[in-house]
Design a protein around this motif. Structure first.
Motif, PDB file in Angstrom:
ATOM      1  N   LYS A 187       0.905  -1.314   0.173  1.00  0.00           N
ATOM      2  CA  LYS A 187      -0.327  -0.319  -0.050  1.00  0.00           C
ATOM      3  C   LYS A 187       0.365   1.540   0.252  1.00  0.00           C
ATOM      4  O   LYS A 187      -0.037   2.462  -0.349  1.00  0.00           O
ATOM      5  CB  LYS A 187      -1.433   0.058   1.160  1.00  0.00           C
ATOM      6  CG  LYS A 187      -2.098  -0.845   0.989  1.00  0.00           C
ATOM      7  CD  LYS A 187      -3.103  -1.338   2.516  1.00  0.00           C
ATOM      8  CE  LYS A 187      -4.174  -1.914   2.438  1.00  0.00           C
ATOM      9  NZ  LYS A 187      -4.422  -2.417   3.825  1.00  0.00           N
TER      10      LYS A 187
ATOM     11  N   GLU B 245      -1.958   2.555 -17.834  1.00  0.00           N
ATOM     12  CA  GLU B 245      -1.674   3.237 -16.624  1.00  0.00           C
ATOM     13  C   GLU B 245      -1.008   5.109 -18.012  1.00  0.00           C
ATOM     14  O   GLU B 245      -0.713   5.315 -17.685  1.00  0.00           O
ATOM     15  CB  GLU B 245      -0.949   3.032 -15.414  1.00  0.00           C
ATOM     16  CG  GLU B 245      -2.204   2.089 -14.636  1.00  0.00           C
ATOM     17  CD  GLU B 245      -2.622   3.009 -14.441  1.00  0.00           C
ATOM     18  OE1 GLU B 245      -3.050   4.301 -14.206  1.00  0.00           O
ATOM     19  OE2 GLU B 245      -3.882   2.165 -13.104  1.00  0.00           O
TER      20      GLU B 245
ATOM     21  N   TRP C 296       2.615  11.372 -10.140  1.00  0.00           N
ATOM     22  CA  TRP C 296       1.522  10.062  -9.792  1.00  0.00           C
ATOM     23  C   TRP C 296       2.318   8.904 -10.947  1.00  0.00           C
ATOM     24  O   TRP C 296       1.478   7.785  -9.966  1.00  0.00           O
ATOM     25  CB  TRP C 296       0.716  10.609  -9.691  1.00  0.00           C
ATOM     26  CG  TRP C 296       0.099  11.663  -8.976  1.00  0.00           C
ATOM     27  CD1 TRP C 296      -0.236  13.047  -9.440  1.00  0.00           C
ATOM     28  CD2 TRP C 296      -0.050  11.666  -7.794  1.00  0.00           C
ATOM     29  NE1 TRP C 296       0.334  13.949  -8.815  1.00  0.00           N
ATOM     30  CE2 TRP C 296      -0.224  13.158  -7.132  1.00  0.00           C
ATOM     31  CE3 TRP C 296      -0.675  11.047  -6.519  1.00  0.00           C
ATOM     32  CZ2 TRP C 296      -0.937  13.563  -5.547  1.00  0.00           C
ATOM     33  CZ3 TRP C 296      -1.434  11.351  -5.411  1.00  0.00           C
ATOM     34  CH2 TRP C 296      -0.791  12.877  -4.955  1.00  0.00           C
ATOM     35  N   TYR C 297       2.212   9.354 -12.070  1.00  0.00           N
ATOM     36  CA  TYR C 297       2.998   7.989 -12.328  1.00  0.00           C
ATOM     37  C   TYR C 297       4.034   6.863 -12.056  1.00  0.00           C
ATOM     38  O   TYR C 297       3.828   6.090 -12.269  1.00  0.00           O
ATOM     39  CB  TYR C 297       3.140   8.725 -14.092  1.00  0.00           C
ATOM     40  CG  TYR C 297       3.453   7.491 -15.529  1.00  0.00           C
ATOM     41  CD1 TYR C 297       2.939   6.790 -15.505  1.00  0.00           C
ATOM     42  CD2 TYR C 297       4.640   7.095 -16.208  1.00  0.00           C
ATOM     43  CE1 TYR C 297       2.583   5.221 -16.115  1.00  0.00           C
ATOM     44  CE2 TYR C 297       4.772   6.397 -16.411  1.00  0.00           C
ATOM     45  CZ  TYR C 297       4.118   5.294 -16.934  1.00  0.00           C
ATOM     46  OH  TYR C 297       4.236   4.685 -17.762  1.00  0.00           O
TER      47      TYR C 297
ATOM     48  N   ILE D 111       5.349   6.623  -8.567  1.00  0.00           N
ATOM     49  CA  ILE D 111       4.425   5.791  -8.158  1.00  0.00           C
ATOM     50  C   ILE D 111       3.754   4.675  -8.162  1.00  0.00           C
ATOM     51  O   ILE D 111       3.365   3.452  -8.256  1.00  0.00           O
ATOM     52  CB  ILE D 111       3.092   6.380  -7.633  1.00  0.00           C
ATOM     53  CG1 ILE D 111       4.387   7.735  -6.402  1.00  0.00           C
ATOM     54  CG2 ILE D 111       2.976   5.254  -5.593  1.00  0.00           C
ATOM     55  CD1 ILE D 111       3.065   8.786  -5.737  1.00  0.00           C
ATOM     56  N   ILE D 112       2.287   4.848  -8.948  1.00  0.00           N
ATOM     57  CA  ILE D 112       2.166   3.132 -10.310  1.00  0.00           C
ATOM     58  C   ILE D 112       3.402   2.380 -10.548  1.00  0.00           C
ATOM     59  O   ILE D 112       2.821   1.362 -10.494  1.00  0.00           O
ATOM     60  CB  ILE D 112       1.116   4.595 -11.333  1.00  0.00           C
ATOM     61  CG1 ILE D 112      -0.481   5.155 -10.795  1.00  0.00           C
ATOM     62  CG2 ILE D 112       0.218   2.935 -12.344  1.00  0.00           C
ATOM     63  CD1 ILE D 112      -0.782   5.618 -11.408  1.00  0.00           C
TER      64      ILE D 112
ATOM     65  N   SER E 297       4.880   0.641  -7.871  1.00  0.00           N
ATOM     66  CA  SER E 297       4.066  -0.089  -7.712  1.00  0.00           C
ATOM     67  C   SER E 297       3.131  -1.247  -8.209  1.00  0.00           C
ATOM     68  O   SER E 297       3.075  -2.346  -7.728  1.00  0.00           O
ATOM     69  CB  SER E 297       2.670   0.225  -6.762  1.00  0.00           C
ATOM     70  OG  SER E 297       2.917   1.545  -5.694  1.00  0.00           O
TER      71      SER E 297
ATOM     72  N   VAL F 239      -3.529   1.122  -6.336  1.00  0.00           N
ATOM     73  CA  VAL F 239      -3.339   2.531  -6.951  1.00  0.00           C
ATOM     74  C   VAL F 239      -4.491   3.351  -7.855  1.00  0.00           C
ATOM     75  O   VAL F 239      -4.511   4.213  -8.825  1.00  0.00           O
ATOM     76  CB  VAL F 239      -2.442   2.482  -8.489  1.00  0.00           C
ATOM     77  CG1 VAL F 239      -0.910   1.821  -8.201  1.00  0.00           C
ATOM     78  CG2 VAL F 239      -2.724   1.486  -9.321  1.00  0.00           C
ATOM     79  N   TRP F 240      -5.702   3.201  -7.124  1.00  0.00           N
ATOM     80  CA  TRP F 240      -6.570   3.676  -7.778  1.00  0.00           C
ATOM     81  C   TRP F 240      -7.102   5.178  -7.219  1.00  0.00           C
ATOM     82  O   TRP F 240      -7.284   6.347  -8.113  1.00  0.00           O
ATOM     83  CB  TRP F 240      -8.046   2.871  -7.482  1.00  0.00           C
ATOM     84  CG  TRP F 240      -8.377   3.202  -5.870  1.00  0.00           C
ATOM     85  CD1 TRP F 240      -7.903   2.704  -4.550  1.00  0.00           C
ATOM     86  CD2 TRP F 240      -8.653   4.470  -5.233  1.00  0.00           C
ATOM     87  NE1 TRP F 240      -8.386   2.487  -3.129  1.00  0.00           N
ATOM     88  CE2 TRP F 240      -8.662   4.114  -3.738  1.00  0.00           C
ATOM     89  CE3 TRP F 240      -9.348   5.392  -5.672  1.00  0.00           C
ATOM     90  CZ2 TRP F 240      -9.416   4.649  -3.147  1.00  0.00           C
ATOM     91  CZ3 TRP F 240     -10.178   6.062  -4.971  1.00  0.00           C
ATOM     92  CH2 TRP F 240     -10.351   6.180  -3.176  1.00  0.00           C
TER      93      TRP F 240
ATOM     94  N   GLU G 111      -4.062   7.382  -6.988  1.00  0.00           N
ATOM     95  CA  GLU G 111      -2.883   7.687  -8.115  1.00  0.00           C
ATOM     96  C   GLU G 111      -3.735   7.663 -10.075  1.00  0.00           C
ATOM     97  O   GLU G 111      -3.843   8.697 -10.482  1.00  0.00           O
ATOM     98  CB  GLU G 111      -2.265   6.854  -8.431  1.00  0.00           C
ATOM     99  CG  GLU G 111      -0.703   6.910  -6.874  1.00  0.00           C
ATOM    100  CD  GLU G 111      -1.802   5.863  -5.684  1.00  0.00           C
ATOM    101  OE1 GLU G 111      -2.397   5.570  -5.932  1.00  0.00           O
ATOM    102  OE2 GLU G 111      -1.110   6.277  -4.639  1.00  0.00           O
ATOM    103  N   THR G 112      -4.271   6.934  -9.946  1.00  0.00           N
ATOM    104  CA  THR G 112      -4.775   6.999 -10.826  1.00  0.00           C
ATOM    105  C   THR G 112      -5.850   7.954 -11.242  1.00  0.00           C
ATOM    106  O   THR G 112      -6.490   8.369 -12.846  1.00  0.00           O
ATOM    107  CB  THR G 112      -5.842   5.460 -11.858  1.00  0.00           C
ATOM    108  OG1 THR G 112      -4.527   4.386 -11.172  1.00  0.00           O
ATOM    109  CG2 THR G 112      -6.354   5.531 -12.678  1.00  0.00           C
TER     110      THR G 112
END
Length: 370
Positions: A93, A260, A325-326, A328-329, A332, A343-344, A346-347
């Motif tokens: 998480k 993503e 944010w990308y 992190i996605i 992850s 990752v919802w 950040e999405t």
């Protein structure tokens, strides 16, 4: 050229610069912005990192060590885990970067056997940060050991065991591949689309589009489609090179990772279209897209330097950098192997940015030639 004429030319150029607010901002404002960002963001020191503690002993020794870790400026204990089963979810998480595990009977082993063990589990998807955190924690533990050993004939020994999750070999590629993906897609997509509409204005072909019955929305979207397809080729080439050349595995869902990446590409294209609609020359559009995007992407995305180490104003500003944010996605999904449920948020942020930037781009698209 006489002296008075030469001075008049100098005055004329000064007046020109002072009247042009954009040029004045670049000349005077850009150095200030760069020195502030570089001065506060350019550091390899890790501070206030979120960690968790799994204390299975719950004695005076573990309480003292936990207190010293929390008192250190390098760590912030954000969770006390109840069982080993909670370690994996905490890392997936993204809540913590390290977990300190005290085994049962830690204090008893230390007092009666003069030997105890503690385990440090770190998120090695960023190997540099993982190494730094474990070194800091080990220094705190050794400092505690030295203090309790004062005056003892038979000294206590605390052995530290390290465990690196997701990247046990501490390969640097695990960290820089997601960052390079974010940087390449952001810069290329933004720069290429930033010059599209303004190029039509300079070439005079905007008139042809203005007399056509095509709506502004369709014109803007049509400008973005070719670059979206080219970006898909870039995504495929980066992933293929990462897996087969750099040995960076895709531990999560490949369709999710591609989806993503396409969403982030749309965000970058929307930003490029906004720059293109708001500027009057290709040089200005390219300068804004390069200078305005490169520094925030490199400095404030978490790719090069941990965002949590920065002052609060820079941490707040980093939230409007799409690459953060990308990044992190990708880390992850690609490295940690998590699903969409992790990752919802950040999405959703990227989707909101895309919609907002596209809406502003369409509004700024002028129906008439200026």
């Amino acid at each position: 050229m006489g002296k008075s004429q030469f001075l008049s030319f100098i005055k004329k150029e000064f007046y020109h610069i002072l009247r042009d607010r954009k040029t004045l901002f670049i000349l005077l404002g850009m150095p200030v912005v760069q020195i502030v960002i570089f001065g506060f963001a350019l550091t390899n020191e890790v501070k206030n990192s979120a960690i968790a503690v799994l204390d299975q002993s719950k004695d005076d020794a573990t309480a003292s060590l936990t207190g010293e870790l929390d008192a250190s400026r390098y760590f912030e204990i954000v969770a006390s885990l109840k069982s080993a089963a909670e370690i994996g979810p905490a890392f997936r998480k993204g809540k913590v970067k390290m977990v300190v595990v005290f085994p049962p009977g830690f204090g008893n082993d230390l007092k009666h056997l003069n030997n105890a063990q503690v385990q440090l589990i770190a998120d090695a998807s960023d190997p540099n940060v993982a190494n730094t955190l474990t070194n800091y924690a080990n220094a705190v533990i050794m400092g505690y050991q030295d203090r309790v050993n004062q005056g003892l004939k038979l000294p206590y020994t605390i052995k530290t065991e390290y465990r690196m999750l997701y990247n046990p070999q501490l390969k640097g590629a695990y960290s820089f591949v997601p960052g390079v993906m974010a940087m390449v897609l952001m810069l290329i997509c933004t720069m290429m689309t930033a010059i599209t509409i303004v190029k039509e204005k300079e070439l005079g072909t905007m008139e042809v589009m203005l007399v056509s019955p095509v709506q502004p929305l369709k014109i803007v979207v049509a400008k973005a489609v070719p670059y979206l397809l080219l970006s898909c080729v870039n995504i495929a080439s980066i992933l293929l090179l990462s897996v087969f050349v750099l040995d960076v595995p895709i531990n999560g869902s490949l369709p999710l990772l591609v989806a993503e990446s396409i969403l982030f590409t749309l965000t970058s294209l929307s930003l490029g279209l906004l720059i293109s609609s708001a500027t009057g020359s290709q040089q200005t559009a390219m300068f804004i897209s390069l200078t305005g995007m490169f520094l925030p992407t490199v400095m404030l995305s978490g790719f090069m330097f941990p965002v949590e180490n920065m002052p609060l104003p820079l941490r707040v500003i980093s939230n409007v950098v799409p690459a953060k944010w990308y990044y992190i996605i990708v880390k992850s999904v690609m490295i940690k192997g998590v699903g969409f449920g992790a990752v919802w948020k950040e999405t959703l942020v990227l989707a909101g940015m895309t919609a907002f930037l596209l809406l502003i781009s369409i509004k700024k698209f002028k129906i008439r030639l200026s």
